[in-house]
Design a protein around this motif. Sequence first.
Motif, short mmCIF file in Angstrom:
data_model
loop_
_atom_site.label_atom_id
_atom_site.label_comp_id
_atom_site.label_asym_id
_atom_site.label_seq_id
_atom_site.Cartn_x
_atom_site.Cartn_y
_atom_site.Cartn_z
N ARG A 6 35.83 -29.98 -30.95
CA ARG A 6 37.15 -30.33 -31.45
C ARG A 6 37.45 -29.73 -32.82
O ARG A 6 38.53 -29.95 -33.37
CB ARG A 6 37.38 -31.86 -31.45
N PHE A 7 36.53 -28.97 -33.39
CA PHE A 7 36.85 -28.24 -34.62
C PHE A 7 37.56 -26.93 -34.23
O PHE A 7 37.47 -26.48 -33.09
CB PHE A 7 35.58 -27.91 -35.41
N LEU A 8 38.27 -26.33 -35.19
CA LEU A 8 38.95 -25.07 -34.91
C LEU A 8 37.91 -23.98 -34.61
O LEU A 8 36.85 -23.92 -35.23
CB LEU A 8 39.83 -24.66 -36.10
N GLN A 9 38.25 -23.13 -33.67
CA GLN A 9 37.30 -22.15 -33.19
C GLN A 9 37.63 -20.76 -33.75
O GLN A 9 38.68 -20.20 -33.45
CB GLN A 9 37.35 -22.12 -31.65
N GLU A 10 36.72 -20.23 -34.55
CA GLU A 10 36.91 -18.88 -35.09
C GLU A 10 36.74 -17.84 -33.99
O GLU A 10 36.23 -18.13 -32.92
CB GLU A 10 35.91 -18.63 -36.23
N VAL A 11 37.17 -16.60 -34.28
CA VAL A 11 37.07 -15.53 -33.27
C VAL A 11 35.60 -15.27 -32.93
O VAL A 11 35.22 -15.21 -31.77
CB VAL A 11 37.72 -14.23 -33.79
N HIS A 12 34.79 -15.11 -33.96
CA HIS A 12 33.35 -14.88 -33.75
C HIS A 12 32.64 -15.33 -35.02
O HIS A 12 33.06 -14.98 -36.11
CB HIS A 12 33.09 -13.39 -33.48
N PRO A 13 31.56 -16.12 -34.89
CA PRO A 13 30.96 -16.70 -36.09
C PRO A 13 30.42 -15.67 -37.08
O PRO A 13 30.26 -15.99 -38.26
CB PRO A 13 29.82 -17.57 -35.55
N LYS A 14 30.15 -14.46 -36.63
CA LYS A 14 29.60 -13.47 -37.56
C LYS A 14 30.54 -12.30 -37.79
O LYS A 14 30.69 -11.84 -38.92
CB LYS A 14 28.26 -12.96 -37.05
#
Lengths: 151, 646, 428, 100
Positions: B499-507
């Motif tokens: 349920r947290f916002l999802q970034e495009v790619h963590p790295k």
Amino acid sequence: MGAGKHAGKILILAEDACAYPGADATGQGHMSYSADTYILRVKASVLFPEQFYLDCFSKGIAGIIIMSCGAETPYPGAYEALARRIDRVYVLMKERGLDIRRLRLTAICTVCTRAFLKEVQQMQDLVCQLGAPGSEAAAAPAGAAKALQEQ
Amino acid sequence: MAQKKKPALAPEPTPGGKVGVYVCHCGGNISDAVDVEQVCAQARRVPGVVVARDQMFMCSDPGQEMIIEDLKSGLVDRVVVASCSPSLHESTFRNALLRAGANPYVYEHANLREQVSWVHHGPEATAKATRLVAAAAAKAARLKPLEPIRVEVQPRALVIGGGVAGMKAALELAARGQAVVLVEKSPFLGGQVAQLQELAPEGETAAAVISELAGAVLGHPAVTVYTCAQVEGFEGYIGNFKLKVVRKPPLGATYADRLEKLSKSGQGLGEYVPFVGVMPATIPESPEDFDLEAGVVVLATGMRPYQPRPGEYAYKNFPEVVTLPEFIRLQAEAEGEGDTLMLHGRPIRGAALIHCVGSRQIPGIHAENEGGYLNEYCSRTCCAATLYAANLIRDRYPQTKIFDFYRDIRTYGRGQEELYTQAAASQVVFFRFEAGEEPQVLKNPDPQGPPLLVQVKDVLTFGEELEVPVDLVVLAVGQEPNNIAGLVQQMKIPIGADRFLQEVHPKLRPVEMSVAGILLAGTCQAPFDVGETCAAAGAAAVKAAAILARGFVELDPFVAEVDLSKCTGTGACVEACLADGALSLVDLEVAGQKVRRARVNPVMCLGCGACVAVCPENAINVQGWTLKQFESMVDLIVSDEYLEGA
Amino acid sequence: MGSRQNRRFDALVLGGGIAGLEAALNLAEQNFAVAVVEKDASIGGKMIRLSKVFPTLDCSSCITTPKMAAAAHHPNIALFTYCEMQTLERRGEDLVAGILQKSRYVDVEKCIGCRQCEYQCPVLVPDAEQGGFAARKAIYIPFSNAIPQKALIDTDNCILCGRCAKVCPTQAVNYFEQPEEFHLTAAAAVIATGFEAIPLEDKVQYGQGRIPNVITALQMERLLAPHGPYNRVLRPYDGMEPDSIAFIQCAGSRDQSLGVPYCSRVCCMYAIKEAMLLSGALPLADIAIYYMDIRAFGKGYEQFYQTAQAMGVNFVKGKAAYLDPGENGAVRVRYESQEATGGVQVAEHDLVVLSLGLVPAWDPQGRCLLSTGGDKFIKTVKPKTAPTLTDLEGVFVAGAAAGPKDIVDSIAEAGAAAMEASRYLSKQ
Amino acid sequence: MALVDPDFAAELKAYGVDTALDCFNCGTCAAICPLNFEHFPRKMIRYVQVGAKQKILQQAQDLWRCLHCGLCTRTCPRQANPGELILGLRRYVLAQFRRA
């Protein structure tokens, strides 16, 4: 190998973000593979319609390996769409009496040199075994060979 | 070099294509395995090829000059270089085209080193090299000049959220000379940190942190702060977001406690009040709204502490069971001196601290929360915060004993393991429990003893059942993202399973959302402590600063393009499109007739080509990578016509 | 040549690993001129040497290479590889760095990366880039995706036979090349010097590197990498496919008896990741992780840990106290099982991986006036509101240089350091 | 169910046992101990931490197994000094016996 070695050309669709550098890495390692392979650099293989694959086979391409980025594609959703399309291509290939193993969807990373070689070798072996595209159509349902010729 | 005179520009490329082929020896790397002269000779037979030359090092100055000369003289208007991998020198040769005054996109690269000379030997190497060059020439003949897509950027950032992350991001951008609008839902700046007292592990005060940030934000002329404000309208794309901001008085008694505390404190607007934050302006009397244009949006919507269910660890069953944030406030407001902590006039001789409340929940073991979800993640900050609180109590109230119940102690960060060591040195007693065997909080049956009894099956004591009588139980609750369903829906941004916002790619793109131009900062992305939040806010700000500072966004021209002469408006492309908003159907009038046609928004297009495959008319293509180009490459790969002796 | 003498930039970035590259790119994107100084012959740092990365299990190289290429091709970034920063001092508005260009004995301007020298070189040397499990030549390009793709000579092993010079198509080999000293001037600097693993030699209980089939986690990364030394996971001692593999957590971290009291922050997750990759490579193998506390604190990390448990990785609560060689190349692990029926246990494994902790790779002592903390990492002066600020004006720190940190956190910090540095630069 | 007695550790200070709570129960001391005996010496240290006085007295003879080789103390990652703790517990137990 010998005689069967030049059984037909293999087309490789190598996605720019992963498999194309993977092929480069194979080259840097001087790892030899069949010269009957032709790599097309593509952004995403989802671009190609079903007909493209069928056309390739009717032009004489004996095998196609789609080297995608799999789930690591920079285009979210592209891999799933591609996989669905390839399923449809398989249906069409069957209708035309083409052995569906001539088209393979796989994921290759930027350093997956061995996986690259393995895929090429497997397709090379298969193409040797099957011969030119359409030659298996004789054993296929009636009309399939005709359908292929009409392409 | 010799010609310093103003270079004559290369003529516009002709539609048929005059392709020049330039084959590199790579100092023997290619020419040892490939007969370069033969490749050139055969390439000259390929339709469209007007010249084919070879060079020891095509990337050297003489090699590049050769290409530039041919372009300038008008001999060629498309270029194929056959050398090493494009990853090494494609940009080199595109720049050479630019220097010749040509469009850099009428260029195609054939990879004769990594794909031929280093992996194949003998005559087949030369044959394959020729086919690759022929295929590249076939594509080159069909290339069009392209221009990068340029999008002007509104010189303003919108930051949503007035906690630490939002304030830090706003300040960084303002310091780089950018105009910032900061929108905060509540009447206060300071977010959740304003509900704390001292911050682990170094012990800076929340007061100092919030005063510093809020003071700077309110004092900076480039930052405009709106409290009691929310975004209620959103459209546009990177560089050109159009938003509607609504300011309205908070609903009912939402902030009554804090407003009361503020008025009692005697502090004025803009001043920090513990457990309130900084109130920069009065609450609007009636709703007002205004439109806002922004080049980038930074989401800093933050988190809230997990609220235990009634009965969870006996929370709400006994007044002596409190959460860590509640305890921090109680403790801060506790009066009196002495060596025993006093709460509500009662001495706290023993306190139990229980970790992982509302965090690390496991399906099948833990009960789902009210909304039907589990917090499977670790909340990252609670171990250090809990141990900090334990040390603080032991330090100030040596007669108050602390019992700490944990699953894993996660003091991962700099200075945090020391908190754990220090807790041990201050005689905090630790107990370890397994998931599913959480400690039980009960009423103490002994009427002479303290009110509560904590029972645990203790891993450290070989699985024995132990009982600890205590006066207080503190639940180390985790972090949950604030509910921003409205924003998520308006902006069409993804949230993760947690349920947290999802970034495009963590790295690769850790602070970017899939919608270009929307960045995320702080605990709306994942649980973070204050330092990590500021780092995340800095990372978001630096991306925003780069976009704003340039004033425009330049995107690759490799995007979809509709051929209106072929489009019949089936809408298949719109259906297949993977980027929301990149393709749409529009109504046009052609020769007095109303028709529907596909339209590309090049700013949103990813260039993946998902649309290309589904168009029954092949009326849509990715520029620079068209289906026809690929088909002609295949034609040349299978053709033997230009091969010698074939 | 004098080409690199006394060049001026807006910002210096010390270290070309993932943190340094990210910081450099973020500065360059704001139109600042950046110099990246890297001590190794290639940029890419530790990350380019890893197999896959947690928690997404992306191929590490696939994520690092684009950033390396972006930095190498960026018009605002100049790379100085195989260079040591010897001094960094503030002179008024300027930061002046004394740089030593170490000798590659290969002229990088001429070298085209063709590797002819490498093929001709007769000397084989254990390749540290492959964990010592494969060989390289005495003249070599560091690794397949190194940037720049330029050769260098390892003078410790070169026998001066002259073959490389003879075969080089561009006459790039120069046996007489001297190290070169020069200065780089800038207004701001970002320290991103990263970490090294705690030396194996420090661990008496773990055999100091002398027990066969006890390897480090970084060596395991190479065994697991798709372009690793053996193409599959074999133990180095006898080439056997291991049936039982153990990870020893806190091998050097959280241990005051070794002078490393802090948590190294990444070892739990990299061990879990390696265990997962192993269970893919060797589906029948037993994998155990000996640990004190599992520290899976980042986004998606706890779920990753739970997945590993579900996959059958055996998490054993207890610090492995002692390792010694067993029969047929096995390794015996002594630990106290905390189960009620436990007590002291000795387990035999075919291969043991030490999850070594992290220590700083660079010591500013004697080079510049940067303070370090008790843990010897670069000290930060405002860890809450400006976590990348150091005590030297205009100098910022990012990544593992300021304490152990995973890739995700290093990248975030690199962005923050670049932001602070650009803010500092715009004040100037 | 055993009741935890947090005052016991303080009581032991008089016998030179003052590092018991520094221990974080990693088990190194037990695993390194040449006695190779159950959970010893960590067991004793843990009993001190939770105040299990009776357990210590019941199992007091185990304290005299210790050879005082010092391995546990040398390798303790928390410098909790397990060897010294065992000696201190012997003093405590002796004092208790004398009193009894």
